[in-house]
Design an enzyme around this catalytic site. Structure first.
Site, short mmCIF file in Angstrom:
data_model
loop_
_atom_site.label_atom_id
_atom_site.label_comp_id
_atom_site.label_asym_id
_atom_site.label_seq_id
_atom_site.Cartn_x
_atom_site.Cartn_y
_atom_site.Cartn_z
N ASP A 7 0.83 -1.45 -0.09
CA ASP A 7 0.37 0.19 0.46
C ASP A 7 0.72 1.45 0.13
OD1 ASP A 7 -1.96 1.94 0.48
OD2 ASP A 7 -1.78 1.66 2.60
N GLU A 9 0.16 4.57 0.65
CA GLU A 9 -0.37 5.99 1.99
C GLU A 9 -0.82 5.59 3.65
OE1 GLU A 9 -3.82 8.87 0.45
OE2 GLU A 9 -4.04 7.94 -1.64
MG MG Z 1 -3.01 3.04 3.62
#
Ligand code: MG
Length: 200
Positions: A7, A9
């Site tokens: 991932d 962010e």
């Molecule tokens: Mg995230």
């Protein structure tokens, strides 16, 4: 063959809209999917605010260029990419992520795209595929990869659970408590060690 799916962010860079809200001085833009769970509705609302403030892609990219990756993220990624293949899978947009990807050494990023008019106005957006993280991990597995995944949020749980090894990273107390079987880390060194231990 292994491939690591990360991932973006909250794991490698701060939440873009929250950081952008601070950098641009537009507090309304800190609204997230926690406040408005309908992502399309939220994005259209955000694009309306940008238009209201006369912000086109150029201005937004300049502001995003002032945001830095999380401390240690670049070193972690460099070390990991030296060891194995890594793909960053994110629900953000290529054009927003670009300044941050430059700071991370241009890793491979699978995300979505903004529709931009010739004058720079953002007129819309295109999501690549529904449930993109899980769909991507399943597609990689279908072409012979063993995936190892890590993320911080609810939309990462699908790819984490579908992978041969999966880790929460810098997640919330609630998500950690709801998923006690998933190893959870806060430091890049610990995540790196866990990923390396899971490699074939
Ligand atoms: Mg995230």
């Amino acid at each position: 063959m292994d491939i690591v799916c990360l991932d973006m962010e909250g794991v490698l860079v701060p939440e873009i809209w929250i950081a952008f809200s601070k950098a641009s001085g537009i507090p309304e833009l800190s609204r997230t999917t926690r406040d408005e769970p309908d992502y399309n509705k939220l994005m259209n609302w955000r694009l309306g605010i940008l238009k209201e403030h006369g912000l086109g892609l150029d201005e937004i990219q300049k502001t995003i260029a002032t945001i830095d990756p999380l401390p240690g993220a670049r070193e972690f990624l460099d070390k990991l990419r030296d060891k194995t293949q890594v793909i960053i899978i994110s629900d953000t947009f290529t054009q927003f992520a670009k300044p941050l990807m430059v700071k991370l050494g241009m890793p491979t990023l699978f995300c979505n795209t903004l529709e931009v008019a010739p004058d720079g106005e953002i007129t819309g957006f295109k999501m690549r595929i529904p449930d993109s993280k899980l769909s991507t991990v399943k597609a990689l597995q279908a072409i012979g990869f063993h995936t190892i995944a890590s993320g911080d949020s609810y939309n990462d749980l699908g790819m984490i659970r579908a992978s041969k090894a999966g880790f929460l990273f810098k997640s919330t107390d609630k998500i950690k408590a709801d998923n006690p079987d998933l190893p959870a880390f806060e430091e890049f060194d610990d995540l790196y060690e866990a990923i390396v231990a899971a490699l074939d």
